[in-house]
Design a protein around this motif. Structure first.
Motif, PDB file in Angstrom:
ATOM      1  N   ASP A 131       1.640  -1.157   0.077  1.00  0.00           N
ATOM      2  CA  ASP A 131      -0.110  -0.265   0.395  1.00  0.00           C
ATOM      3  C   ASP A 131       0.704   1.462   0.217  1.00  0.00           C
ATOM      4  N   LYS A 133       1.090   5.158   0.510  1.00  0.00           N
ATOM      5  CA  LYS A 133       0.850   5.891   0.421  1.00  0.00           C
ATOM      6  C   LYS A 133       0.812   7.801  -0.612  1.00  0.00           C
ATOM      7  N   SER A 134       0.378   8.648   0.569  1.00  0.00           N
ATOM      8  CA  SER A 134       0.985   9.877  -0.573  1.00  0.00           C
ATOM      9  C   SER A 134       2.416   9.601  -0.229  1.00  0.00           C
ATOM     10  N   GLU A 139       3.733   8.578  -6.149  1.00  0.00           N
ATOM     11  CA  GLU A 139       3.573   7.297  -5.908  1.00  0.00           C
ATOM     12  C   GLU A 139       3.413   6.181  -7.016  1.00  0.00           C
TER      13      GLU A 139
END
Length: 170
Positions: A131, A133-134, A139
């Motif tokens: 995952d 994230k920011s 990304e």
């Protein structure tokens, strides 16, 4: 965005005990895995049937400089928990990244177990999630990097295990 990886079941045509001896040869450091810088045991318990080893594992990372600066890391640290059940002949491995976990979370679950149709063979299955994230618009770069590193390590890990199995057989 959460990415998932499920490996096909891999079969080693060797018994569980041999595969486990080969697996343990990776620790505390393995020069055959270039990105693996070493490991240290954080906690270990063993009641004769079940052994649990928690390790902190260190990996060199080859990522774009901009990501290294944003994440402020040169090495990735994973906490790995291995639970070996001698009666069931299973090894469950759970790992999660400790480094930059506020930006990227990687979790992995692996299991070694006896082949259901041949007690002299050992199966391996792996599942992972990532995952990102920011990361200030980076990304996609981070995802590509982590997936590339992960896939390279999967392939290398299988090769190394086979190498150590052959070494043990000699």
């Amino acid at each position: 965005m959460v990415r998932q990886y499920n490996s096909p079941v891999w079969t080693y045509k060797h018994n569980f005990e041999t595969v486990m001896k080969a697996y343990e040869k990776r620790f505390p450091v393995c020069d055959k895995i270039p990105s693996f810088c070493g490991s240290e045991v954080v906690r270990e318990t063993d009641d004769g049937i079940e052994q649990c080893i928690v390790r902190r594992c260190y990996f060199a990372i080859d990522m774009p400089l901009i990501l290294k600066k944003i994440l402020n890391v040169d090495k990735m640290v994973f906490v790995q928990t291995n639970v070996l059940n001698r009666d069931l002949k299973t090894l469950n491995i759970d790992a999660v990244n400790e480094s930059f976990s506020s930006k990227i979370t990687v979790t992995e679950h692996c299991v070694y177990y006896i082949h259901p149709d041949n007690l002299n063979w050992t199966c391996f299955h792996q599942h992972a999630t990532m995952d990102v994230k920011s990361l200030f618009g980076l990304e996609n770069i981070a995802e590509k990097f982590v997936l590339k590193q992960y896939n390279n390590n999967i392939k290398k890990g299988k090769e190394i295990l086979e190498f150590f199995i052959e070494e043990i057989k000699k």
